[in-house]
Design an enzyme around this catalytic site. Structure first.
Site, mmCIF file in Angstrom:
data_model
loop_
_atom_site.group_PDB
_atom_site.id
_atom_site.type_symbol
_atom_site.label_atom_id
_atom_site.label_comp_id
_atom_site.label_asym_id
_atom_site.label_seq_id
_atom_site.Cartn_x
_atom_site.Cartn_y
_atom_site.Cartn_z
ATOM 1 N N ASP A 36 2.396 2.175 9.661
ATOM 2 C CA ASP A 36 1.274 2.948 9.112
ATOM 3 C C ASP A 36 1.411 4.460 9.361
ATOM 4 O OD1 ASP A 36 0.283 0.436 8.552
ATOM 5 O OD2 ASP A 36 -1.004 0.386 10.319
ATOM 6 N N ARG A 92 -2.768 -5.243 -14.444
ATOM 7 C CA ARG A 92 -2.195 -6.241 -13.531
ATOM 8 C C ARG A 92 -2.221 -5.680 -12.105
ATOM 9 N NH1 ARG A 92 -2.661 -8.770 -17.530
ATOM 10 N NH2 ARG A 92 -1.134 -10.130 -18.556
HETATM 11 O O1 F6P Z 1 -0.493 -1.988 11.348
HETATM 12 C C1 F6P Z 1 0.522 -2.531 10.565
HETATM 13 C C2 F6P Z 1 -0.052 -3.434 9.505
HETATM 14 O O2 F6P Z 1 1.018 -3.921 8.711
HETATM 15 C C3 F6P Z 1 -1.126 -2.796 8.617
HETATM 16 O O3 F6P Z 1 -0.569 -1.947 7.647
HETATM 17 C C4 F6P Z 1 -1.807 -4.023 8.078
HETATM 18 O O4 F6P Z 1 -3.149 -3.755 7.739
HETATM 19 C C5 F6P Z 1 -1.757 -4.964 9.237
HETATM 20 O O5 F6P Z 1 -0.703 -4.545 10.078
HETATM 21 C C6 F6P Z 1 -1.522 -6.412 8.855
HETATM 22 O O6 F6P Z 1 -1.633 -7.181 9.996
HETATM 23 P P1 F6P Z 1 -1.194 -8.694 10.071
HETATM 24 O O7 F6P Z 1 0.314 -8.723 10.189
HETATM 25 O O8 F6P Z 1 -1.861 -9.185 11.291
HETATM 26 O O9 F6P Z 1 -1.644 -9.363 8.817
#
Ligand code: F6P
Length: 370
Positions: A147, A285
């Site tokens: 992120d 889409r």
């Molecule tokens: O923080 C990294 C991240 O990939 C975010 O971008 C996303 O919202 C979250 O983790 C997804 O988490 P999980 O792997 O628990 O679904």
């Protein structure tokens, strides 16, 4: 007493570049004559020494780490449910969260560890700080997240690879959008920060980019799509950050389920698509990239940053820089107090240069006046 044995663990969501950190820590430690224990699934391997045995905790030698820098994921496994201060345990047939830090301290002694390298994001750094506050002082941090929203460092590894994956997807979607005269909405990760959306959107030439930092109005997005249509470009690509927020609205969450204390984001692009379907005269889409952005071989940038972080963290242990985290400032690796890295999310500045550049080349953010 000098250092002889150190542990390394990866916590929170995985991201490309973690294995480069592990490899660099092991190689740099060899120069000091230290042994390195790979702790399985964040704190799980310290809470329970038999966790996943015989595939769990292991001493990392050259054979284990050879060429792992080219691989995504983490050879140590990871978890966002292994917080020793709120660990899921079963009591009276129910799952509850308990403080099991005494187990960590006991196993730390049993293993003879002298220091720990904790690789993780905001949540893992908060746990590392709690360990320090509760007496397990010899901890250094390495920041990671796709992120790129950790305040104390300019970049985290994993971000560059995620942006490359998202950019590739946008390129592919633009081809099919153009062929079919369609609007393609592509949802990317990033939690409550729009970094992945902004970078991938710019790199991929998206026509609109909706990020959490700039609440959008559907009418403004629709106007841009219609303007393109009447000018002879009857297709558009709209990048939607998973945390995108409609003006006077909320991010789009999945039920009320929480992971690692955070509500899960879900459905941002679908919501935009449903709203646009009524007001845009083109087929739409929706593509959700999801965890595809988290896997795969790390980019050169992420391999190099992971390697530099791992090397610097090991020297930080040798220098007794406990309670500190390595970080990238400009082009230099520095170290900062772990405390500084916690709770200060780095967000896109809506008035910043990146957004201004995007607007100058015609990218719409959904906040444009009529
Ligand atoms: O923080 C990294 C991240 O990939 C975010 O971008 C996303 O919202 C979250 O983790 C997804 O988490 P999980 O792997 O628990 O679904």
């Amino acid at each position: 007493m000098g250092i002889r044995k150190i542990g390394i663990m990866t916590g929170g969501g995985d991201c490309p570049g973690l294995n480069a950190v592990i490899r660099a820590v092991v190689k740099t430690s060899a120069g000091y004559g230290w042994e390195v224990l790979g702790v399985e699934d964040a704190f799980s391997g310290l809470i329970d020494l038999d966790y996943r045995s015989p595939y769990g905790n292991r001493w990392l030698d050259d054979d284990v780490i050879r060429n792992i820098h080219t691989r995504g994921g983490t050879i140590l496994g990871t978890s966002n449910r292994s917080n020793p201060f709120a660990y899921p345990v079963e009591r009276d047939g129910r799952e509850v969260e308990a403080d099991v830090f005494d187990r960590v301290l006991a196993n730390w002694k049993r293993l003879g560890l002298d220091a720990l390298v904790s690789v993780g994001g905001d949540g893992s750094m908060a746990i590392a700080q709690q360990c320090i506050d509760r007496g397990l002082t010899n901890v250094v941090g390495v920041p990671k997240t796709i992120d790129n929203d950790l305040g104390a460092t300019d970049y985290t590894f994993g971000f560059d690879t995620a942006v490359a994956v998202a950019t590739d997807a946008i390129d592919r979607l633009r081809d099919t959008a153009e062929s079919h005269d369609r609007v393609m909405l592509v949802e990317v990760m990033g939690r409550h920060a729009g970094w992945i959306a902004l970078h991938a959107g710019l790199a991929g030439g998206a026509h609109a980019i909706l990020i959490p930092e700039i609440p959008y109005r559907l009418a403004a997005v629709a106007r841009a799509i219609e303007a393109r249509r009447v000018s002879g470009q009857p297709y558009s690509v709209v990048v939607v950050a998973e945390g995108a927020i409609p003006a006077a609205g909320e991010p789009s969450y999945r039920d009320d389920r929480e992971v690692g204390g955070m509500r899960r984001l879900f459905g941002a692009a679908a919501r935009v698509g449903e709203g646009l379907a009524d007001i845009v005269d083109l087929d739409l889409r929706v593509t959700v990239l999801g965890h595809v952005q988290r896997g795969g071989s790390p980019s050169n940038f992420d391999r190099v940053l992971g390697t530099r972080f791992g090397e610097a963290a090991t020297h930080l242990v040798a220098a007794g820089g406990f309670g500190r985290m390595v970080a990238l400032r400009g082009t230099e690796i520095v170290d900062v107090p772990i405390r500084e890295a916690i709770g200060h999310a780095k967000l896109v500045d809506p008035q910043g240069q990146m957004v201004r550049t995007a607007r100058s080349i015609g990218v719409v953010f959904g906040d444009e006046a009529e």
